[in-house]
Design an enzyme around this catalytic site. Sequence first.
Site, PDB file in Angstrom:
ATOM      1  N   LYS A  12       0.829  -1.210   0.000  1.00 12.42           N
ATOM      2  CA  LYS A  12       0.000   0.000   0.000  1.00 12.42           C
ATOM      3  C   LYS A  12       0.866   1.264   0.000  1.00 12.42           C
ATOM      4  O   LYS A  12       0.621   2.201  -0.750  1.00 12.42           O
ATOM      5  CB  LYS A  12      -0.884  -0.056   1.254  1.00 12.42           C
ATOM      6  CG  LYS A  12      -1.729   1.153   1.507  1.00 12.42           C
ATOM      7  CD  LYS A  12      -2.863   0.834   2.466  1.00 12.42           C
ATOM      8  CE  LYS A  12      -2.466   0.920   3.935  1.00 12.42           C
ATOM      9  NZ  LYS A  12      -2.342   2.291   4.435  1.00 12.42           N
ATOM     10  N   SER A  13       1.886   1.241   0.840  1.00  8.57           N
ATOM     11  CA  SER A  13       2.747   2.400   0.995  1.00  8.57           C
ATOM     12  C   SER A  13       3.415   2.764  -0.350  1.00  8.57           C
ATOM     13  O   SER A  13       3.442   3.928  -0.764  1.00  8.57           O
ATOM     14  CB  SER A  13       3.800   1.992   2.021  1.00  8.57           C
ATOM     15  OG  SER A  13       4.429   3.061   2.569  1.00  8.57           O
ATOM     16  N   ARG A  17       2.765   6.097  -3.644  1.00  2.11           N
ATOM     17  CA  ARG A  17       3.886   6.866  -4.190  1.00  2.11           C
ATOM     18  C   ARG A  17       4.003   6.685  -5.702  1.00  2.11           C
ATOM     19  O   ARG A  17       4.245   7.641  -6.446  1.00  2.11           O
ATOM     20  CB  ARG A  17       5.193   6.432  -3.513  1.00  2.11           C
ATOM     21  CG  ARG A  17       5.282   6.839  -2.045  1.00  2.11           C
ATOM     22  CD  ARG A  17       6.297   5.982  -1.309  1.00  2.11           C
ATOM     23  NE  ARG A  17       6.701   6.520  -0.013  1.00  2.11           N
ATOM     24  CZ  ARG A  17       6.023   6.342   1.129  1.00  2.11           C
ATOM     25  NH1 ARG A  17       4.894   5.664   1.124  1.00  2.11           N
ATOM     26  NH2 ARG A  17       6.481   6.847   2.259  1.00  2.11           N
ATOM     27  N   GLY A  83      -4.141   8.402   5.966  1.00  2.00           N
ATOM     28  CA  GLY A  83      -3.167   9.416   6.389  1.00  2.00           C
ATOM     29  C   GLY A  83      -2.161   9.695   5.283  1.00  2.00           C
ATOM     30  O   GLY A  83      -1.754  10.839   5.067  1.00  2.00           O
ATOM     31  N   ARG A 111      -6.470  13.056  13.366  1.00  2.00           N
ATOM     32  CA  ARG A 111      -5.014  12.791  13.377  1.00  2.00           C
ATOM     33  C   ARG A 111      -4.205  14.082  13.219  1.00  2.00           C
ATOM     34  O   ARG A 111      -4.626  15.010  12.538  1.00  2.00           O
ATOM     35  CB  ARG A 111      -4.668  11.758  12.298  1.00  2.00           C
ATOM     36  CG  ARG A 111      -5.313  10.427  12.638  1.00  2.00           C
ATOM     37  CD  ARG A 111      -4.974   9.363  11.651  1.00  2.00           C
ATOM     38  NE  ARG A 111      -3.564   9.025  11.668  1.00  2.00           N
ATOM     39  CZ  ARG A 111      -3.014   8.173  10.830  1.00  2.00           C
ATOM     40  NH1 ARG A 111      -3.753   7.587   9.903  1.00  2.00           N
ATOM     41  NH2 ARG A 111      -1.734   7.904  10.904  1.00  2.00           N
ATOM     42  N   GLN A 156       5.766   9.720   6.137  1.00  2.00           N
ATOM     43  CA  GLN A 156       4.731  10.479   5.436  1.00  2.00           C
ATOM     44  C   GLN A 156       5.139  11.940   5.336  1.00  2.00           C
ATOM     45  O   GLN A 156       4.972  12.578   4.293  1.00  2.00           O
ATOM     46  CB  GLN A 156       3.395  10.347   6.175  1.00  2.00           C
ATOM     47  CG  GLN A 156       2.793   8.963   6.039  1.00  2.00           C
ATOM     48  CD  GLN A 156       1.467   8.812   6.764  1.00  2.00           C
ATOM     49  OE1 GLN A 156       1.094   9.654   7.568  1.00  2.00           O
ATOM     50  NE2 GLN A 156       0.766   7.734   6.474  1.00  2.00           N
ATOM     51  N   ASP A 296       3.825  -0.414  11.570  1.00  2.00           N
ATOM     52  CA  ASP A 296       2.450  -0.879  11.301  1.00  2.00           C
ATOM     53  C   ASP A 296       2.223  -2.322  11.758  1.00  2.00           C
ATOM     54  O   ASP A 296       1.098  -2.824  11.696  1.00  2.00           O
ATOM     55  CB  ASP A 296       2.135  -0.745   9.806  1.00  2.00           C
ATOM     56  CG  ASP A 296       2.082   0.719   9.375  1.00  2.00           C
ATOM     57  OD1 ASP A 296       1.823   1.582  10.237  1.00  2.00           O
ATOM     58  OD2 ASP A 296       2.315   0.999   8.189  1.00  2.00           O
ATOM     59  N   LYS A 323      -1.899   6.929  15.349  1.00  2.00           N
ATOM     60  CA  LYS A 323      -2.272   6.181  14.136  1.00  2.00           C
ATOM     61  C   LYS A 323      -3.785   6.251  13.938  1.00  2.00           C
ATOM     62  O   LYS A 323      -4.433   7.116  14.504  1.00  2.00           O
ATOM     63  CB  LYS A 323      -1.782   4.729  14.251  1.00  2.00           C
ATOM     64  CG  LYS A 323      -0.269   4.615  14.278  1.00  2.00           C
ATOM     65  CD  LYS A 323       0.313   5.050  12.948  1.00  2.00           C
ATOM     66  CE  LYS A 323       1.821   5.163  13.001  1.00  2.00           C
ATOM     67  NZ  LYS A 323       2.374   5.799  11.799  1.00  2.00           N
ATOM     68  N   ARG A 369      -6.123  -2.303  11.368  1.00  3.85           N
ATOM     69  CA  ARG A 369      -5.101  -3.228  11.895  1.00  3.85           C
ATOM     70  C   ARG A 369      -5.490  -3.768  13.265  1.00  3.85           C
ATOM     71  O   ARG A 369      -5.133  -4.898  13.604  1.00  3.85           O
ATOM     72  CB  ARG A 369      -3.715  -2.571  11.906  1.00  3.85           C
ATOM     73  CG  ARG A 369      -3.240  -2.297  10.485  1.00  3.85           C
ATOM     74  CD  ARG A 369      -1.754  -2.132  10.345  1.00  3.85           C
ATOM     75  NE  ARG A 369      -1.416  -2.173   8.930  1.00  3.85           N
ATOM     76  CZ  ARG A 369      -1.166  -1.110   8.156  1.00  3.85           C
ATOM     77  NH1 ARG A 369      -1.187   0.102   8.683  1.00  3.85           N
ATOM     78  NH2 ARG A 369      -0.906  -1.252   6.876  1.00  3.85           N
TER      79      ARG A 369
HETATM   80  C1  S3P Z   1       3.607   5.391   5.887  1.00  4.67           C
HETATM   81  C2  S3P Z   1       4.343   5.761   6.978  1.00  4.67           C
HETATM   82  C3  S3P Z   1       3.946   5.432   8.363  1.00  4.67           C
HETATM   83  C4  S3P Z   1       2.961   4.273   8.394  1.00  4.67           C
HETATM   84  C5  S3P Z   1       1.851   4.462   7.413  1.00  4.67           C
HETATM   85  C6  S3P Z   1       2.386   4.581   6.002  1.00  4.67           C
HETATM   86  C7  S3P Z   1       4.081   5.788   4.551  1.00  4.67           C
HETATM   87  O1  S3P Z   1       3.307   6.549   8.937  1.00  4.67           O
HETATM   88  O2  S3P Z   1       2.462   4.102   9.697  1.00  4.67           O
HETATM   89  O3  S3P Z   1       0.951   3.374   7.485  1.00  4.67           O
HETATM   90  O4  S3P Z   1       3.588   5.227   3.554  1.00  4.67           O
HETATM   91  O5  S3P Z   1       4.956   6.649   4.464  1.00  4.67           O
HETATM   92  P1  S3P Z   1       4.137   7.744   9.631  1.00  4.67           P
HETATM   93  O6  S3P Z   1       4.848   8.473   8.578  1.00  4.67           O
HETATM   94  O7  S3P Z   1       3.080   8.595  10.302  1.00  4.67           O
HETATM   95  O8  S3P Z   1       5.030   7.063  10.623  1.00  4.67           O
END
Ligand code: S3P
Length: 411
Positions: A12-13, A17, A83, A111, A156, A296, A323, A369
Amino acid sequence: MLKGTIYLQGDKSISHRVLILASISKGTSKIYNLSKSDDVKRTINILRSCGITIKTINNTTFVNCKKNKLEATKKRFYCGNSGSTARFMLGFLPSQGISGTLYGDKSLSKRPMQRIIRPLKEMNIQINSKNNTLPITFTASKPKAYKHKLKIPSAQVKTALIFAALHNDSPSFITDPFKTRDHTERLLKYIGYNRKGYARFDLKNFKYSVAGDISSAAFLITAAILIPNSNITLKNILYNKTRSGYISILKKMGANIRISRKKIQCNEPICNMQIKYTKNLNSINLYQDDIITMIDEIPAFALLASFAKGTSKITDAIELRYKETDRIKAIAYNLKKFGINIREHNSGFTITGPNNLHNTNIKDFGDHRIAMMCEIAKLTINYKEIKSKKLQKKINVSFPEFYKILENLYV
Ligand code: S3P
């Protein structure tokens, strides 16, 4: 028991991007194995409402920006529970000449966004928000070159600043003393960016294959370790050092995991993982450096630590309180209800095991989660406890195939 071999949807992360960078590349980019999560759908919808064509055929997603620049047909952009969407878009959209408002669901609206608003404002991005939470209004802005050292371990924040910086001719320098996940940096290199710092560059269309999602895998791995006689293999899983902390910790706890076929795919390390039931697990303590590489995976870890012999302690994990919900509180609340010996601290918790779980009513706190942690806890008691797929909607946020895969693996 769980038995079988699976390929998981894309991480997902990384998916967020790749979509964002593909949307500013010239021509049509092709992404293979994009995440099918609701969170990634939020990013897709926002890009579409800025004139980007995004179509998926079989497992390939085609991304095209016909006009060579973003043009919004809307003023309000919905980020749902995501987020990453909210924070990335706040860096990306104004610097692309878009004005509007980002808003989200109840959980996302609570958040903290100050972490991203402050540095973006310092970069000259015009942002308006009442309480440093969503909804946030922004105006098309020209970012200035900027030097920033991350103050909190957040990939993030790092990524939002990099996305903003890519629209200035002079380079910005974003340093990350915490070594948070480095997917943005790896992806930029993969698509040909090789300057020092981050600045405007001509991005050509590209092809990208997204590695299997390690954070979704964490729940299947946990289940396979805890359920007697299980033996599963996950293929083409992301095995990036900044994300694979849970695997290293599991090995230290004595879990039966075998890594094979390590290779590089689109500048990201991937591998196959074979996971077998492990009868005796050792307890372990986790510190900040571990936590950053498995941020995570803490709900999955907490459940697993409940089965280990001895006391496991997590400290320096205050970020968990920010989170999708306050995860320290939500983990402690639910695991206690399952009969587990867990104590909450300000920046973590202590679990003493092994514990015998009994069935209970859980509370998912609106967090995908936490929902999956509870479903795997129930699965260790009896498969029929999760057969009704009650939490499907919540879990769709990151891992829509969760129940289907467990159904296929269960024998
Ligand atoms: C993420 C970074 C993390 C993670 C989130 C995804 C990302 O958050 O917990 O699920 O894709 O860069 P934080 O940047 O708030 O630590």
